[in-house]
Structure formats: C-alpha cells, structure tokens
Motif scaffolding. Structure first.
Motif, PDB file in Angstrom:
ATOM      1  N   THR A  49       0.859  -1.186   0.000  1.00  0.00           N
ATOM      2  CA  THR A  49       0.000   0.000   0.000  1.00  0.00           C
ATOM      3  C   THR A  49       0.892   1.232   0.000  1.00  0.00           C
ATOM      4  OG1 THR A  49      -0.058   0.133   2.404  1.00  0.00           O
ATOM      5  CG2 THR A  49      -1.792  -1.192   1.337  1.00  0.00           C
ATOM      6  N   ARG A  51       0.610   3.559   2.017  1.00  0.00           N
ATOM      7  CA  ARG A  51       0.945   3.803   3.422  1.00  0.00           C
ATOM      8  C   ARG A  51       2.198   3.022   3.841  1.00  0.00           C
ATOM      9  NH1 ARG A  51      -2.426   3.984   8.859  1.00  0.00           N
ATOM     10  NH2 ARG A  51      -0.609   4.033  10.183  1.00  0.00           N
ATOM     11  N   VAL A  83      -2.724   7.340   3.055  1.00  0.00           N
ATOM     12  CA  VAL A  83      -3.957   6.616   3.408  1.00  0.00           C
ATOM     13  C   VAL A  83      -5.085   6.997   2.447  1.00  0.00           C
ATOM     14  CG1 VAL A  83      -5.752   6.396   5.191  1.00  0.00           C
ATOM     15  CG2 VAL A  83      -3.334   6.277   5.830  1.00  0.00           C
ATOM     16  N   LYS A  84      -5.149   8.292   2.147  1.00  0.00           N
ATOM     17  CA  LYS A  84      -6.172   8.764   1.200  1.00  0.00           C
ATOM     18  C   LYS A  84      -5.963   8.152  -0.183  1.00  0.00           C
ATOM     19  CE  LYS A  84      -6.946  13.215   0.702  1.00  0.00           C
ATOM     20  NZ  LYS A  84      -6.796  14.667   0.972  1.00  0.00           N
ATOM     21  N   ASP A  86      -4.538   5.306  -0.824  1.00  0.00           N
ATOM     22  CA  ASP A  86      -4.933   3.888  -0.758  1.00  0.00           C
ATOM     23  C   ASP A  86      -6.449   3.728  -0.863  1.00  0.00           C
ATOM     24  OD1 ASP A  86      -2.375   2.850  -0.525  1.00  0.00           O
ATOM     25  OD2 ASP A  86      -2.348   3.012   1.659  1.00  0.00           O
ATOM     26  N   ARG A  87      -7.164   4.632  -0.197  1.00  0.00           N
ATOM     27  CA  ARG A  87      -8.623   4.564  -0.229  1.00  0.00           C
ATOM     28  C   ARG A  87      -9.125   4.753  -1.663  1.00  0.00           C
ATOM     29  NH1 ARG A  87     -10.235   8.678   3.682  1.00  0.00           N
ATOM     30  NH2 ARG A  87      -9.007   7.609   5.237  1.00  0.00           N
ATOM     31  N   LYS A  88      -8.533   5.691  -2.348  1.00  0.00           N
ATOM     32  CA  LYS A  88      -8.924   5.966  -3.736  1.00  0.00           C
ATOM     33  C   LYS A  88      -8.630   4.745  -4.623  1.00  0.00           C
ATOM     34  CE  LYS A  88      -9.012  10.347  -6.213  1.00  0.00           C
ATOM     35  NZ  LYS A  88      -8.304  11.632  -6.321  1.00  0.00           N
ATOM     36  N   CYS A  89      -7.492   4.106  -4.347  1.00  0.00           N
ATOM     37  CA  CYS A  89      -7.071   2.920  -5.086  1.00  0.00           C
ATOM     38  C   CYS A  89      -8.112   1.811  -4.939  1.00  0.00           C
ATOM     39  CB  CYS A  89      -5.753   2.423  -4.517  1.00  0.00           C
ATOM     40  SG  CYS A  89      -4.465   2.274  -5.724  1.00  0.00           S
ATOM     41  N   LYS A  90      -8.564   1.623  -3.694  1.00  0.00           N
ATOM     42  CA  LYS A  90      -9.554   0.586  -3.392  1.00  0.00           C
ATOM     43  C   LYS A  90     -10.868   0.847  -4.109  1.00  0.00           C
ATOM     44  CE  LYS A  90      -8.773  -2.101   0.713  1.00  0.00           C
ATOM     45  NZ  LYS A  90      -8.163  -1.591   1.949  1.00  0.00           N
ATOM     46  N   ALA A  91     -11.215   2.144  -4.191  1.00  0.00           N
ATOM     47  CA  ALA A  91     -12.477   2.508  -4.833  1.00  0.00           C
ATOM     48  C   ALA A  91     -12.412   2.316  -6.343  1.00  0.00           C
ATOM     49  CB  ALA A  91     -12.823   3.956  -4.486  1.00  0.00           C
TER      50      ALA A  91
END
Ligand SMILES: *[C@@H]1O[C@H](CO)[C@@H](O)[C@H](O)[C@H]1NC(C)=O
Ligand SMILES: *[C@@H]1O[C@H](CO)[C@@H](O)[C@H](O)[C@H]1NC(C)=O
Ligand SMILES: *[C@@H]1O[C@H](CO)[C@@H](O)[C@H](O)[C@H]1NC(C)=O
Ligand SMILES: *[C@@H]1O[C@H](CO)[C@@H](O)[C@H](O)[C@H]1NC(C)=O
Length: 513
Positions: A49, A51, A83-84, A86-91
C-alpha cells in the motif's frame, strides 16, 4: 516501459521501519530500488500500500538522514495523504489512476509548498515565511496523486550566496553526503534530491537547475537527472535565480521514473511566460512513449573530445567511455567524433560569456519579486537577507562562508546596457556554437562525461539528461550526459533509456567511509 524485474520473485516484503520482515506471498516485492512501474504493479496486486511505502521511506530517513543529510523536513501530512491514496485505489480497483498515484516524492527546498512544510532554500532567513500558493509543479504533482514526502536539502540558496560555500551544505540542512563514498563530493545544488533517491530514502525527487544543479549531483550520486528545456516546466512558486536559465526537473533512479515525473510537471502556466513558448514542444501523449528499448538506433551522436574527454587522471573513466561508445555503436547509433564547439573556452567561462553579469542583475530583481509575493516573511529583499546573514553569522556561518555573490548582486541596478549586451553575447555564443554544431552535423545529441557541459546547455536554455555511467577506482559514481537542442526531450529520452538498458550501470550505494 520497465519489464517486471526480478525483485518480484523475492519472497519477502522487507519493511525496515517496522524492524521486521513481512511474509506476504510467493510473489512478494522489495521496496529498495523499486521503480514506479514495479511499485504500481505491487499496489495493483495488493502486495503493497502507499501507506506501507511511505512508512518505509520515513523509516529510512530516520535511519540514514542523520549521516546523509539529504532531507531537511518531512511532511507531517505524508501518511495521511498515503492513506487517502490507498482509499482511492480501493475505490477504483481496475485503476485509471495517474502513474504517480501514491508515489512519495521529495522536493528541493527552494520549491514552494502551501502546507506545513517550510520553503527556505536551506536558509534560516526564510524560516517562517509563508507562500501564497503551491508552486505550479507541486500543484501538478498533487493532481497526479503524488505524496509530498518532504523537502530535500540543497547547496544553500541553490549555490548563489557565496563562491566559498561548500556544495551540498545549507545552514538548515547541514552537509549532505555522497552515499557511495561519504568523504566524496555530493555536488549540488540539487544535492538532497540526488542523495535521497540514490539511498532509497524516497521513490522519486524534484530538483532545479540554473547551471549544472541537476546534471552534477545526478552524475556524482549515480542517479538519472533530467534538465528540461527552459520553460517546459513552470518556475512559478520556486525561489528564483534567473529566468533565462532556471528550470525544474526530476532526479530519479531510472530514466522511466524520471520521465513519469516529467510527464506530470510539464505544461503551460500563465504565471510563467516562458511556458507559453515552450509548451509547443510537449508531445501529444506525453514523454513516456519515447521509453523505447531501441532508442539508440540510427541516432547521430556528437562527441566533443576537447575539452570534455580529458581523462589524464582517470583511466577507469576513460575505459568505461570507450566501452560505452562501443555499446552505442552496437545499438545502431552513429558517432560523429572529434567535433568542436566554437568559442567553447568563452562559453565555459561565466565571466567571459556574460552569464555571471546577467545572473547577478537578474537574481536581485527576481529574488526581490519572490520575497515580495510571500504572504508572511521575515525578509522582504535581498538586502534583508544580507543583513540577516550578518546578524546571524553563527547560524549561517557567515564569517567562514561569506556572501560575496549576494553582495555583488545587491550592487547591481537592473538590466542596463552591460546586462543587455551580456544576454546578447550568450545568445550569439549559443547560436554560433552549440546550435551551429548540432545543425551542421545533423546531430540528435552530444555526448559528454560528467556534468562539465552544463554551461553550454545553461546559457541557451537547452535540455540535458544525465544517466549513471560507472564508478571510478574509489567507487565514486560518474554519469554520462546527453544534451540537445530546445524541445529535443523525445530524442534525448530515447537515447538515455536505450543507453540505460544496454549498460545498467547503476548500483545501490555502498556507504564507504
Ligand atoms: C475489473 O477487472 C476484472 C477483471 O480484470 C473484472 O472482472 C471486473 O468486472 C472489473 N471491475 C470494474 C469495476 O471494471
Ligand atoms: C517549519 O518551521 C517551523 C519553525 O518556524 C517549525 O516549527 C515547523 O516544524 C517546520 N515545519 C516542518 C514540517 O518541519
Ligand atoms: C575568464 O574570462 C575572464 C574575462 O574575459 C578572464 O579575465 C579570465 O582570465 C578567464 N578565466 C579563465 C580561467 O580563463
Ligand atoms: C556573434 O558571433 C560571431 C561568431 O562567433 C561573431 O563574428 C559576431 O561578431 C558576433 N556578433 C555579436 C553581435 O556579438
């Protein structure tokens, strides 16, 4: 593009910031020496990630920076940004995310950021100053998804304070060290960006060049540096020296990494007039299409032996370049040897060419304009900085290092007849020197060792790329520089990428004393 490398076959994910080894999967991944494409693949395959990557680099900075001094400040917001990301990546699992998404970058400390980081050119005089906005190149990096990891060290004030200032030293950053041979020169003024990527304290970095400040540290620290055509990258929000020569460019471990960063930062900016003219050079689809394995094929490369290939004190370098010439020929390049640049002795002498005269006057004008534009600042003019250095002699080592260039600049009075004639002389030297040679022999690039060609490229606003080319008997790295006419980045990238693939000179640093 980079082929998937053998690092993918390693079984461990090593995260030294946790002081532990992580068993991830059979197809694990090593961060050290990883390229952007390898990192992006690891993101995609859920092996890494942003992160974890950011934590790794923060750990390496804690571990290595007390000795290497490549970093001045880390960004307290970096982990949050990761972290942000990674969140975008997941979405967006199948990703149409930009190539720098989640990739940590260090910025030379003369590149302005509107965040918790200070922008000081390494000087205490600017500590506490507040910029009005991100530099345009930083705004573009943020839009491209990069994580701003912090500010890299530099030769203070991009080496325009004093002729006696040590390269790689700044009052705030201390003395930067060459990660290959700690006692060797690290060169500057973009010392911190080069040191930090060389030692794997960050994925990629951004530096600036007025005359040699990207090409020289790239050469000494075994990394790739791209000095773009002046105006290809906006200088708005960057602490200036002179608009005729200043340019912003990447320092990275590979040509492809540097090209990905270049793609993110080029473009028109109404706050920098030079970008209007230069943006016509930017190819549709960006620069990554020129990462071609056979990029040396049918390229015409000029070799100016006098004065650039004097290896009397360096037989190992002489041998390396003989080998490199053979490699280039085998890859289909045509080498045009024993060429001359007219008036080269004048071009390499900044007093004689007019470069020094123009620079001194421009520095005062442009630095004063930058300081005036700050929202908050303890200093508002070059005169204020000079007074600060006098008053804070202990902090800024003023008694030892002095500030002769600042004083000479302060004594100038705008662009008068002397400066106009200096600027005309430089234009004429370029036209009848480098440009004439390139046209006459129909060259794609000239090839020189190290960084010594820098003034030729500087006074004309021409681009250059430095690629690792070997190590001398003491283990000190040296580079090879490909220089070309304005806007010739596509050809230079083809040549540099193909040369890098054929030679693979770069090794991770050895930290010899
Ligand atoms: C993502 O790709 C996979 C296969 O690679 C596919 O099955 C899936 O439908 C894709 N998802 C989206 C949101 O496009
Ligand atoms: C910026 O400088 C101030 C001192 O003026 C300091 O308190 C702060 O920690 C610095 N910012 C960072 C990110 O280091
Ligand atoms: C550089 O040029 C100046 C002025 O023309 C001259 O006085 C000086 O000797 C030159 N320096 C070198 C090293 O040739
Ligand atoms: C420009 O350079 C040429 C050749 O180097 C020289 O003959 C000419 O006098 C120069 N012109 C000016 C205006 O300096």
């Amino acid at each position: 593009m980079d082929p998937p490398s053998s690092s993918f076959l390693r079984v461990f994910l090593y995260l030294s910031s946790f002081g532990a080894i992580f068993f991830v999967s059979v197809q694990a991944f090593s961060i050290r020496e990883a390229s952007i494409s390898e990192i992006q693949l690891a993101f995609k395959q859920n092996q890494l990630t942003s992160r974890q990557l950011t934590e790794f680099y923060l750990g390496e900075i804690r571990r290595l920076n007390p000795v290497l001094r490549g970093v001045i400040e880390v960004n307290p917001d970096a982990l949050h940004q990761a972290v942000k990301a990674d969140r975008k990546c997941k979405a967006k699992p199948n990703g149409s995310l930009p190539v720098l998404h989640g990739i940590p970058i260090l910025l030379k400390d003369n590149i302005g950021t509107k965040d918790e980081l200070n922008t000081t050119a390494g000087s205490f005089a600017l500590l506490g100053s507040v910029v009005a906005r991100d530099a345009e190149v930083v705004a573009r990096l943020r839009r491209a998804g990069a994580i701003i990891l912090g500010k890299a060290s530099l030769s203070e004030w991009a080496n325009i304070r004093s002729t006696k200032a040590p390269n790689g030293w700044s009052a705030r950053g201390g003395q930067g060290k060459n990660p290959y041979v700690l006692s060797a020169a690290t060169c500057g003024s973009s010392s911190g960006p080069a040191i930090s990527v060389a030692a794997n304290m960050v994925a990629v970095s951004l530096g600036t060049e007025t005359d040699g400040s990207i090409l020289c540290p790239a050469s000494f620290n075994s990394v790739v540096g791209i000095k773009p055509t002046v105006g290809l990258t906006s200088r708005a929000g960057v602490i200036p020296v002179t608009p005729g020569q200043d340019t912003i460019g990447p320092l990275c471990r590979t040509v492809s990494d540097a090209v990905y960063v270049l793609d993110a930062i080029v473009g028109y900016d109404y706050n920098d007039g030079a970008t209007r003219e230069a943006s016509k050079y930017i190819p549709q689809g960006g620069y990554r299409q020129y990462l071609k394995a056979h990029g040396l094929w049918q390229k015409r490369l000029g070799i100016v032996r006098d004065p650039f290939f004097d290896f009397t004190n360096n037989p190992s370098q002489a041998l390396a370049f003989q080998k490199h010439f053979r490699t280039m020929r085998q890859a289909g390049a045509f080498l045009v040897d024993n060429l001359k640049i007219d008036n080269i002795d004048i071009i390499l002498n900044s007093t004689a060419s007019g470069e020094a005269i123009a620079l001194l006057a421009e520095l005062k004008i442009n630095l004063n304009a930058y300081l005036k534009d700050l929202v908050v600042s303890p200093v508002r003019s070059l005169a204020d900085i000079i007074a600060f250095n006098q008053k804070n002699s202990k902090l800024e080592l003023t008694d030892q290092i002095g500030q002769d260039i600042f004083l000479a600049s302060e004594a100038t009075n705008g662009i008068g007849d002397l400066e106009k004639s200096a600027l005309l002389n430089m234009a004429n030297l370029s036209k009848n020197g480098f440009e004439k040679l390139m046209m006459q022999y129909n060259l794609d690039a000239i090839v020189t060792p190290g960084f010594e060609v820098a003034p030729v490229l500087a006074i004309g606003g021409f681009p250059g790329i430095s690629v690792p080319a070997g190590y001398d008997d003491k283990g000190i790295p040296f580079g090879i520089c490909f220089g070309g006419l304005k806007g010739s980045e596509p050809k230079l990238i083809e040549i540099a990428y193909s040369f890098e693939r054929a030679t693979k000179s770069r090794k991770p640093p050895s930290f010899k004393p």
